[in-house]
Design an enzyme around this catalytic site. Structure first.
Site, PDB file in Angstrom:
ATOM      1  N   GLY A  11     -62.312 -13.155  27.866  1.00  0.00           N
ATOM      2  CA  GLY A  11     -63.144 -11.970  27.319  1.00  0.00           C
ATOM      3  C   GLY A  11     -63.754 -12.072  25.952  1.00  0.00           C
ATOM      4  O   GLY A  11     -64.941 -12.042  25.802  1.00  0.00           O
ATOM      5  N   ASP A  65     -59.059 -14.759  15.858  1.00  0.00           N
ATOM      6  CA  ASP A  65     -57.851 -13.930  15.802  1.00  0.00           C
ATOM      7  C   ASP A  65     -58.206 -12.512  15.573  1.00  0.00           C
ATOM      8  O   ASP A  65     -58.699 -12.364  14.676  1.00  0.00           O
ATOM      9  CB  ASP A  65     -56.758 -14.497  14.951  1.00  0.00           C
ATOM     10  CG  ASP A  65     -55.735 -15.279  15.830  1.00  0.00           C
ATOM     11  OD1 ASP A  65     -55.035 -14.572  16.868  1.00  0.00           O
ATOM     12  OD2 ASP A  65     -55.818 -16.343  15.521  1.00  0.00           O
ATOM     13  N   ARG A 171     -65.675  -8.625  15.938  1.00  0.00           N
ATOM     14  CA  ARG A 171     -66.220  -9.819  16.372  1.00  0.00           C
ATOM     15  C   ARG A 171     -67.656 -10.206  16.182  1.00  0.00           C
ATOM     16  O   ARG A 171     -67.897 -11.218  15.776  1.00  0.00           O
ATOM     17  CB  ARG A 171     -65.641 -10.067  17.773  1.00  0.00           C
ATOM     18  CG  ARG A 171     -65.730 -11.633  18.372  1.00  0.00           C
ATOM     19  CD  ARG A 171     -64.848 -11.697  19.565  1.00  0.00           C
ATOM     20  NE  ARG A 171     -63.368 -11.510  19.462  1.00  0.00           N
ATOM     21  CZ  ARG A 171     -62.904 -10.501  20.018  1.00  0.00           C
ATOM     22  NH1 ARG A 171     -63.537  -9.551  20.759  1.00  0.00           N
ATOM     23  NH2 ARG A 171     -61.889 -10.298  19.589  1.00  0.00           N
TER      24      ARG A 171
HETATM   25  P1  IMP Z   1     -55.493 -12.161  19.885  1.00  0.00           P
HETATM   26  O1  IMP Z   1     -56.713 -12.081  18.825  1.00  0.00           O
HETATM   27  O2  IMP Z   1     -56.183 -12.981  21.023  1.00  0.00           O
HETATM   28  O3  IMP Z   1     -54.446 -12.722  19.301  1.00  0.00           O
HETATM   29  O4  IMP Z   1     -55.685 -10.591  20.177  1.00  0.00           O
HETATM   30  C1  IMP Z   1     -54.773  -9.721  19.908  1.00  0.00           C
HETATM   31  C2  IMP Z   1     -54.795  -8.718  20.965  1.00  0.00           C
HETATM   32  O5  IMP Z   1     -55.594  -7.649  20.662  1.00  0.00           O
HETATM   33  C3  IMP Z   1     -54.881  -9.114  22.400  1.00  0.00           C
HETATM   34  O6  IMP Z   1     -53.936  -8.187  23.090  1.00  0.00           O
HETATM   35  C4  IMP Z   1     -56.181  -8.452  22.552  1.00  0.00           C
HETATM   36  O7  IMP Z   1     -56.286  -8.412  23.774  1.00  0.00           O
HETATM   37  C5  IMP Z   1     -56.405  -7.577  21.667  1.00  0.00           C
HETATM   38  N1  IMP Z   1     -57.851  -7.516  21.168  1.00  0.00           N
HETATM   39  C6  IMP Z   1     -58.307  -8.625  20.563  1.00  0.00           C
HETATM   40  N2  IMP Z   1     -59.750  -8.332  20.230  1.00  0.00           N
HETATM   41  C7  IMP Z   1     -59.907  -7.212  20.987  1.00  0.00           C
HETATM   42  C8  IMP Z   1     -60.969  -6.512  21.237  1.00  0.00           C
HETATM   43  O8  IMP Z   1     -62.433  -6.799  20.903  1.00  0.00           O
HETATM   44  N3  IMP Z   1     -60.954  -5.458  22.092  1.00  0.00           N
HETATM   45  C9  IMP Z   1     -59.826  -4.863  22.525  1.00  0.00           C
HETATM   46  N4  IMP Z   1     -58.596  -5.540  22.329  1.00  0.00           N
HETATM   47  C10 IMP Z   1     -58.613  -6.602  21.444  1.00  0.00           C
END
Ligand code: IMP
Length: 186
Positions: A11, A65, A171
């Site tokens: 995603g 992240d 992001r």
């Molecule tokens: P990581 O950056 O992959 O460690 O994400 C941390 C958590 O936050 C994960 O469970 C992702 O699914 C959630 N997350 C990160 N970015 C987004 C976003 O843009 N929308 C929704 N959830 C997010």
């Protein structure tokens, strides 16, 4: 010069690819599993992941992240968002927020980029919004169905097209700052 994005989250990869493509920058996505350290700082987590990815691949790499910080929960889940999403998920967050009027939250994104012989360079972006009362929408990923960005029209991120989310998301902001810097230094 190739630009390699290391992530196992497709995603996220789709969003970053679409954002950079619109700015004329193509990326290679490599799904290398990295050890996510435990830290209260997203910057530290992404910097360490970036150094590890660079060590594994031996070429310029960037990682990203992100975390969801909920005001009423003193910033929880924040840097622990990934673990919290995997364990209690959106339903668990909505349960923790049941009956709460203050539903303010923000997403933060940190990008870390490493070129050979250079220190890691960091870029970040924030998107403020509110936690919805129920999950809505089927797009995006993670906490998207329960997050309504302030700059939007009341829809959750999961109810938006990828371009709409990218235009206002944490992001999107971090990636645009990164792209601007890349264009200046290339
Ligand atoms: P990581 O950056 O992959 O460690 O994400 C941390 C958590 O936050 C994960 O469970 C992702 O699914 C959630 N997350 C990160 N970015 C987004 C976003 O843009 N929308 C929704 N959830 C997010």
């Amino acid at each position: 010069m190739g630009l390699t994005f290391v992530t196992t989250n497709m995603g996220k990869a789709n969003e970053v690819r679409s954002l950079l493509r619109a700015l004329g920058i193509e990326i290679d996505v490599r799904a290398v599993k990295l050890t996510e350290i435990q830290s209260d700082s997203l910057e530290e987590i992404s910097m360490r992941s970036c150094e590890e990815a660079y060590g594994v691949l031996g070429e310029p790499v960037f990682v990203e992240d992100a975390g969801l910080f909920i005001e009423r929960l003193n910033g929880f889940p924040g840097p622990y968002s990934s673990y919290v999403y995997r364990t209690i998920g959106n339903a668990g967050i909505l349960k923790l927020m049941a009956g709460e009027e203050n539903r303010v939250a923000y997403f933060k994104s940190c990008i870390a980029y490493k070129l050979s012989g250079k220190p890691v360079k960091m870029f970040s972006g924030v998107c403020v919004g509110r936690i919805s009362h129920e999950p809505r929408g089927s797009g995006g990923f993670g906490f998207d169905p329960i997050f309504m960005p302030e700059e939007g029209d009341g829809r959750t991120f999961a109810e938006m097209e990828i371009e709409e989310k990218n235009a206002i998301s944490h992001r999107g902001k971090a990636v645009r700052a990164f792209a601007e810097w890349l264009k200046l230094t290339r």
